[in-house]
Design an enzyme around this catalytic site. Structure first.
Site, PDB file in Angstrom:
ATOM      1  N   LYS A 189      60.675 -63.773  92.224  1.00 39.51           N
ATOM      2  CA  LYS A 189      59.525 -63.393  92.970  1.00 39.51           C
ATOM      3  C   LYS A 189      59.203 -61.943  92.924  1.00 39.51           C
ATOM      4  CE  LYS A 189      59.185 -65.731  96.861  1.00 39.51           C
ATOM      5  NZ  LYS A 189      57.982 -66.501  97.238  1.00 39.51           N
ATOM      6  N   ARG A 248      61.209 -62.586 102.462  1.00 41.32           N
ATOM      7  CA  ARG A 248      61.313 -63.821 101.834  1.00 41.32           C
ATOM      8  C   ARG A 248      62.485 -63.600 100.790  1.00 41.32           C
ATOM      9  NH1 ARG A 248      56.766 -67.070 101.788  1.00 41.32           N
ATOM     10  NH2 ARG A 248      54.938 -66.266 102.849  1.00 41.32           N
ATOM     11  N   GLY A 260      63.342 -73.644  98.182  1.00 37.38           N
ATOM     12  CA  GLY A 260      63.862 -74.006  99.379  1.00 37.38           C
ATOM     13  C   GLY A 260      65.232 -73.924  99.886  1.00 37.38           C
ATOM     14  N   MET A 309      67.198 -71.210 100.005  1.00 36.11           N
ATOM     15  CA  MET A 309      67.400 -69.911 100.763  1.00 36.11           C
ATOM     16  C   MET A 309      66.196 -69.828 101.930  1.00 36.11           C
ATOM     17  SD  MET A 309      69.266 -67.142  98.197  1.00 36.11           S
ATOM     18  CE  MET A 309      67.618 -67.366  97.246  1.00 36.11           C
ATOM     19  N   ARG A 318      54.588 -67.404  89.075  1.00 35.16           N
ATOM     20  CA  ARG A 318      55.906 -67.391  87.950  1.00 35.16           C
ATOM     21  C   ARG A 318      55.434 -68.309  86.994  1.00 35.16           C
ATOM     22  NH1 ARG A 318      58.969 -70.589  92.799  1.00 35.16           N
ATOM     23  NH2 ARG A 318      57.383 -72.348  92.882  1.00 35.16           N
ATOM     24  N   HIS A 348      82.654 -98.865  73.403  1.00 33.76           N
ATOM     25  CA  HIS A 348      82.079 -99.567  72.461  1.00 33.76           C
ATOM     26  C   HIS A 348      80.583-100.177  72.794  1.00 33.76           C
ATOM     27  CE1 HIS A 348      82.254-102.825  69.817  1.00 33.76           C
ATOM     28  NE2 HIS A 348      81.519-103.588  70.577  1.00 33.76           N
ATOM     29  N   ARG A 386      79.070 -97.731  59.642  1.00 35.20           N
ATOM     30  CA  ARG A 386      80.295 -98.306  60.402  1.00 35.20           C
ATOM     31  C   ARG A 386      80.612 -99.658  59.691  1.00 35.20           C
ATOM     32  NH1 ARG A 386      78.635 -95.352  65.429  1.00 35.20           N
ATOM     33  NH2 ARG A 386      80.302 -94.348  65.968  1.00 35.20           N
ATOM     34  N   ARG A 409      81.695 -95.923  55.656  1.00 38.69           N
ATOM     35  CA  ARG A 409      83.037 -95.783  56.072  1.00 38.69           C
ATOM     36  C   ARG A 409      83.598 -97.008  55.965  1.00 38.69           C
ATOM     37  NH1 ARG A 409      84.264 -94.366  62.305  1.00 38.69           N
ATOM     38  NH2 ARG A 409      83.603 -96.767  62.479  1.00 38.69           N
ATOM     39  N   GLU A 430      89.048 -86.610  62.761  1.00 41.97           N
ATOM     40  CA  GLU A 430      89.139 -87.161  64.015  1.00 41.97           C
ATOM     41  C   GLU A 430      90.470 -87.047  64.987  1.00 41.97           C
ATOM     42  OE1 GLU A 430      86.998 -91.306  63.863  1.00 41.97           O
ATOM     43  OE2 GLU A 430      88.133 -91.198  62.298  1.00 41.97           O
ATOM     44  N   SER A 448      83.539 -84.877  57.705  1.00 40.07           N
ATOM     45  CA  SER A 448      82.609 -85.566  58.780  1.00 40.07           C
ATOM     46  C   SER A 448      83.297 -85.583  60.036  1.00 40.07           C
ATOM     47  CB  SER A 448      82.017 -86.807  58.390  1.00 40.07           C
ATOM     48  OG  SER A 448      81.062 -87.313  59.454  1.00 40.07           O
ATOM     49  N   GLY A 469      84.372 -86.761  63.547  1.00 37.66           N
ATOM     50  CA  GLY A 469      84.228 -87.808  64.240  1.00 37.66           C
ATOM     51  C   GLY A 469      84.821 -87.429  65.669  1.00 37.66           C
ATOM     52  N   THR A 470      83.825 -86.839  66.238  1.00 34.99           N
ATOM     53  CA  THR A 470      84.107 -86.068  67.620  1.00 34.99           C
ATOM     54  C   THR A 470      84.193 -87.040  68.849  1.00 34.99           C
ATOM     55  OG1 THR A 470      81.520 -85.932  67.719  1.00 34.99           O
ATOM     56  CG2 THR A 470      82.907 -83.832  67.143  1.00 34.99           C
ATOM     57  N   ASN A 471      83.865 -88.314  68.622  1.00 38.08           N
ATOM     58  CA  ASN A 471      84.162 -88.960  69.705  1.00 38.08           C
ATOM     59  C   ASN A 471      85.812 -89.316  69.822  1.00 38.08           C
ATOM     60  OD1 ASN A 471      81.620 -89.844  69.698  1.00 38.08           O
ATOM     61  ND2 ASN A 471      81.698 -91.543  68.505  1.00 38.08           N
ATOM     62  N   ASP A 472      86.484 -89.685  68.405  1.00 37.62           N
ATOM     63  CA  ASP A 472      87.809 -89.699  68.437  1.00 37.62           C
ATOM     64  C   ASP A 472      88.504 -88.189  68.584  1.00 37.62           C
ATOM     65  OD1 ASP A 472      88.702 -92.432  68.513  1.00 37.62           O
ATOM     66  OD2 ASP A 472      87.809 -92.593  66.455  1.00 37.62           O
ATOM     67  N   CYS A 493      79.527 -86.955  62.993  1.00 35.56           N
ATOM     68  CA  CYS A 493      78.873 -88.215  63.210  1.00 35.56           C
ATOM     69  C   CYS A 493      79.306 -89.031  64.373  1.00 35.56           C
ATOM     70  CB  CYS A 493      79.169 -89.194  61.652  1.00 35.56           C
ATOM     71  SG  CYS A 493      81.087 -89.562  61.631  1.00 35.56           S
ATOM     72  N   TYR A 513      74.827 -80.932  58.245  1.00 34.36           N
ATOM     73  CA  TYR A 513      74.117 -81.957  58.911  1.00 34.36           C
ATOM     74  C   TYR A 513      74.831 -82.630  60.105  1.00 34.36           C
ATOM     75  CZ  TYR A 513      77.253 -85.543  56.586  1.00 34.36           C
ATOM     76  OH  TYR A 513      78.377 -86.223  56.402  1.00 34.36           O
TER      77      TYR A 513
HETATM   78  C1  PEP Z   1      84.229 -90.755  65.891  1.00 31.96           C
HETATM   79  O1  PEP Z   1      85.113 -91.158  66.227  1.00 31.96           O
HETATM   80  O2  PEP Z   1      83.401 -89.889  66.238  1.00 31.96           O
HETATM   81  C2  PEP Z   1      83.365 -91.867  64.988  1.00 31.96           C
HETATM   82  C3  PEP Z   1      81.977 -91.502  64.616  1.00 31.96           C
HETATM   83  O3  PEP Z   1      83.967 -92.995  64.794  1.00 31.96           O
HETATM   84  P1  PEP Z   1      83.925 -94.203  65.826  1.00 31.96           P
HETATM   85  O4  PEP Z   1      82.944 -93.813  66.990  1.00 31.96           O
HETATM   86  O5  PEP Z   1      83.277 -95.287  65.231  1.00 31.96           O
HETATM   87  O6  PEP Z   1      85.331 -94.311  66.103  1.00 31.96           O
HETATM   88 MG    MG Z   2      86.088 -92.553  65.031  1.00 36.05          MG
END
Ligand code: PEP
Ligand code: MG
Length: 917
Positions: A41, A110, A119, A121, A353, A469, A591, A643, A776, A795, A797-800, A863, A883
């Site tokens: 402000k 103010r 709002g 403060m 602002r 899942h 998959r 895969r 993974e 690749s 597999g950032t979930n695992d 992925c 990618y």
């Molecule tokens: C993962 O693990 O990131 C992955 C892409 O494989 P999934 O989810 O099928 O285990």
């Molecule tokens: Mg996996």
């Protein structure tokens, strides 16, 4: 953990300086670039003052002064003298003086932090009124007006400075209204207000033991302290923790000469925008309330008028206001939001602002500003966000329920869907087949539920996290999904669901599921389809849809700028075709186990349990070949990463307990089917107590190599078939759950022999099918230098990888302890949704660098679900990946963020991790 929090928290305060501080600064001496010191402000007021806009005189006490006060508990040395100096200057400018009994100058105090905290403060208005000066004000502006200002001061001072309960004042006001028979506060007359001031002051004394000081300088001093202290009020702290604003910034305090919109019919107050913040349409937009203060406009106590009505009431002020709005927008190059007051025909601008806007308006305004020559396309891209696009892509509920949600879970896959509750897959399928809209509600999902998920418009589960899942499959299919709605109790015997406040519904009742908020409502809410999604998919916007056209234009620019390309996780030809229409540049993950769910599950079961194995293998090959043909055809000339089978085995085998019970029942009846007994023995043989860490991925390929051979044969045949049709398929093969280079080398030989054998049978050259590994497991990341020489691509597999790095089950995360962690402030985000840069991200960076060092041609992608998360995409860009791959409906979001990542990086002057790209 601390790293994560601080690295994503909006900037911390600079370290204390030792130079002689200036604790306060006149508006005329500041600028827009000084928001760290002057707050948002204060910086806006300073900028407008130097632009020559009609801003009331005033000054800003800096955030540095606030930090010093919060640190030491006393006002910084020298501040009092600086304040006295600036007040004197204000007196010169206004021609009035603070506390003058004849003609007092009143000031507003103010708050105004670096980042807007609306709002949260405190503010004290009308400082300078005392028992003596109120008489002077009454003589100048009327008795009612003066006593109304005085009662507002006592009320705000009491609440803010003395901590008196606000309800006590409201109760007194209500009594006064009743006594005098008037409908609202604005109708209270002078004598009543005067009596109220006395009553309010009695409340002050009774509650706090203190009265309103009769020295205006003391009022000012106390108000400044109170505003400083309000930085640490519980609501301000909560707001900061939710918004990721650093705790140590402190607030600035603006001391501004009061101007009065409530001084009669020729006065008023308003709030306006330089364009419509809801639609983005050009032209000033706002509201005005005659004879009112700004607070009254915001509080919505009376119906406001449009800006056009102001033109009728006061053409001159209206004309000047529009001039200032145009000037501000040109100066800031963006939508501005402005507060103004007209006092007896004189226009004052009190705040500006950069205005908040809806996602739709954000896209439209960004493109319109490009067309008007104000900003570049790069700048336009910086101003829109993936999260905004995500909200534009999904159907929404036109109006939200008046009723409370039945439950709130994780917003696992966005969208809005209405249907009848079905409690199992078979019911969902049969109801959907008869044309009924269905919402599948399950305690959790298993592969058996696939058919039900396909049939349903939405899926709701009581357990599971965002990479469970149900969530992964639902996102892949573009189904709305709420996961982990732990409030739901699902009774599969009674066929009912009980939710919040013990509300119970029966199977067949209608619910509305909001996958963007995680809310599940009882009953039907109206759904609106997304025109933006339709336009992206169709490759053109409907004639007059400016927002959809703007989104398409910025997506195209993002594609031009992006260093990262975007692929899709797609398991079928239909998904792949959809992903391509949405702009995917290939399939980053097919998959194969997803194509084998539902009634195809028995194929895998029979292979593993060695039951009619040859037929099962032949069937698997033929199913895969057809599926691969579809996906490769849809992505013709673009890469498709297939895969190898990667189910945790329990997802494909019969349930051990159910089987044991069946055998025991047959034993009791005296005759056991030998086949059933053999099956039980086989399931016992393969049974694992921790299947997530068991015979999955490459391990299955090594232990049961026939599955791998069949899959590779099917893929090779599909490639050769398409080549024979004159197409140019680009298949790649990926090995999941690898921990050790020897696994990869072992499998590679098998793969190459199989490809060569298929080609030999056909009498053609063996096609080149690049081979990659998923990363993974932490061990895979740590040994990337060894894996890199064995393959063509990585690749992540950032979930695992998140599951195994954190030692945290991806399926149980939300029903377990994560919510408690978040509530305790130990975790800001869900690491399964947004990449944990400090831990998992570090492994990604390390493995990328190590892999490329040994194999410069190594292609690297991601992925896991993080591939469609905006913040994670920007992180992967910074690592220099090639990618990201995500569910089809997240492809546009990832494309936008990939382009933004380049532009943001260029502005910040940083390169991606060049060692690794
Ligand atoms: C993962 O693990 O990131 C992955 C892409 O494989 P999934 O989810 O099928 O285990
Ligand atoms: Mg996996």
């Amino acid at each position: 953990m601390t790293d994560t929090v601080s690295s994503t928290t909006r900037s911390s305060a600079p370290p204390a300086t030792v130079t002689a501080a200036r604790w306060a600064q006149a508006f005329a001496d500041g600028s827009r670039d000084m928001a760290d010191l002057l707050g948002g402000k204060g910086a806006g007021l300073a900028e407008m003052t130097s632009l020559g806009l009609p801003v009331p005189p005033g000054f800003t006490i800096t955030t540095a002064a606030c930090r010093e006060y919060l640190r030491s508990g006393v006002l910084p040395q020298g501040l009092a003298a600086e304040v006295a100096h600036h007040v004197h200057q204000m007196e010169e400018a206004t021609g009035r003086s603070l506390g003058d009994p004849g003609d007092p100058m009143l000031v507003a105090v103010r708050s105004g932090a670096r980042f807007s905290m609306p709002g949260m403060m405190d503010t004290v208005l009308d400082i300078g009124l005392t028992d003596r000066s109120v008489v002077g004000l009454a003589a100048r502006s009327g008795e009612r007006f003066a006593w109304d200002c005085y009662r507002r001061l006592v009320q705000m001072y009491g609440r803010t400075v003395l901590g008196v309960e606000g309800d006590l004042f409201e109760a007194a006001l209500t009594r006064a209204r009743k006594r005098t028979g008037v409908p609202d506060d604005a109708a209270l007359d002078g004598p009543t207000l005067r009596a109220l001031v006395a009553e309010f002051r009695a409340i002050l004394v009774a509650s706090s033991g203190r009265d309103l000081p009769q020295d205006p300088h003391e009022q000012l001093d106390e108000a400044v302290r109170a505003v400083f202290a309000s930085w640490n009020s519980p609501r301000a702290r909560l707001y900061r923790s939710r918004e990721g604003i650093a705790e140590d910034l402190g607030t600035a305090v603006n001391v501004v000469a009061m101007v009065f919109g409530n001084a009669g019919a020729r006065s008023g107050a308003g709030v306006c925008f330089t364009r419509d913040p809801a639609t983005g349409a050009p032209g000033a937009f706002g509201e005005y309330l005659p004879n009112a203060q700004g607070e009254d406009v915001v509080a919505g106590v009376r119906d406001t008028l449009s800006l056009a009505s102001l033109a009728e009431l006061d053409a001159d002020s209206h004309r000047r206001l529009l001039q200032h709005l145009a000037g501000l927008e040109a100066h800031y190059g963006d939508l501005c939001d402005v507060e103004f007051t007209i006092e007896e025909g004189r226009l004052w601008i009190l705040q500006t602002r950069i205005g908040k806007r809806t996602p739709a308006a954000a896209f439209r305004i960004a493109c319109d500003l490009v067309d008007e020559g104000r900003i570049t396309l790069d700048e336009a891209l910086r101003r829109v966000e993936g999260a905004q696009l995500e909200t534009l892509l999904h159907p929404t509920f036109a109006v939200h329920a008046v009723a409370q949600p039945l439950a709130t879970g994780l917003p696992a896959s966005p969208g809005a869907a209405v249907g009848q509750v079905a409690l199992d897959s078979a019911t969902a399928v049969s109801w959907a087949a008869s044309g009924r809209p269905v919402v599948l509600v399950r305690p959790e999902t298993s592969p058996d539920d696939l058919a039900g998920m396909v049939a349903a418009l939405a899926v709701v589960t009581a357990r599971g996290g965002v990479t469970s899942h149900a969530a992964v499959v639902a996102r892949g299919m573009g189904r709305t999904c709420v996961a982990g709605a732990a409030e739901l109790h699902i009774d599969l015997v009674e066929r009912s669901v009980t939710g919040r406040d013990d509300i119970r519904i029966e199977e067949g009742d209608v619910v509305s599921v909001d996958g963007s908020t995680g809310d599940v409502y009882v009953g039907e809410l109206a759904v609106r389809a997304s025109p933006v999604a339709e336009a992206i998919e169709a490759g053109r916007a409907a004639g007059d849809d400016v927002v959809a056209a703007s989104v398409r234009r910025l997506l195209a620019h993002a594609d031009n700028q992006a260093a990262l390309s975007v692929r899709a996780n797609a398991d079928s030809g239909a998904d792949a075709a959809l992903a391509r229409r949405l702009g995917a540049q290939g399939v980053g993950l097919c998959r194969t186990e997803h194509t084998l769910l539902g009634d195809r599950r028995a194929v895998v079961e029979n292979i593993v349990l060695d039951h009619e194995r040859d037929q099962a293998l032949a069937r698997l090959q033929s199913l895969h070949r057809n599926d691969f043909l579809d996906v490769l055809r849809a992505m013709d000339t673009l890469p498709v990463v297939v895969r190898l089978l990667d189910p945790p085995l329990h997802e494909f085998l019969p349930d051990l307990t159910a089987l044991s019970v069946a055998v025991a029942q047959q034993e009791m009846a005296g005759a056991v089917d030998p086949l059933l007994r053999a099956r039980l023995a086989a399931v016992e043989h393969w049974h694992e107590s921790n299947p997530m860490l068991g015979l999955r991925g490459v391990r299955l390929a090594i232990v049961v190599p026939e599955v791998l051979e069949v899959q590779v044969r099917a893929l090779t045949e599909a490639v050769l078939d398409l080549r024979a049709e004159g197409r140019r398929p680009r298949a790649e093969l990926m090995i999941p759950f690898v921990a050790e280079a020897a696994e990869l080398a072992h499998v590679r030989d098998l793969v190459q022999r199989t490809i060569a054998a298929v080609a030999a049978v056909r009498g053609v050259d063996a096609p080149t099918i690049p081979l990659g590994t998923m990363i993974e497991l932490p061990r895979a990341a740590l040994t990337a230098a060894e894996l890199g020489v064995e393959c063509d691509f990585f690749s992540f597999g950032t979930n695992d990888l998140t599951q195994t790095t954190w030692g945290l089950s991806r399926d149980d995360a939300e029903s377990g302890f994560l919510p408690a962690y978040r509530a305790a402030g130990l975790l800001r985000t869900d690491p399964f949704a947004e990449i944990d840069e400090a831990g998992v991200g570090r492994l990604v960076r390390f493995a990328t660098r190590e892999g490329r060092a040994v194999n410069p041609r190594l292609e690297v992608g991601v992925c896991g679900e993080h591939g469609g998360d905006p913040a994670s995409v920007r992180f992967f860009d910074s690592v220099g990946l090639d990618y990201v791959s995500c569910s089809p409906w997240r492809v546009p979001v990832a494309r936008l963020e990939a382009g933004r990542a380049t532009v943001l990086r260029t502005v910040a002057g940083s390169a991606p991790d060049t060692d690794s790209r």
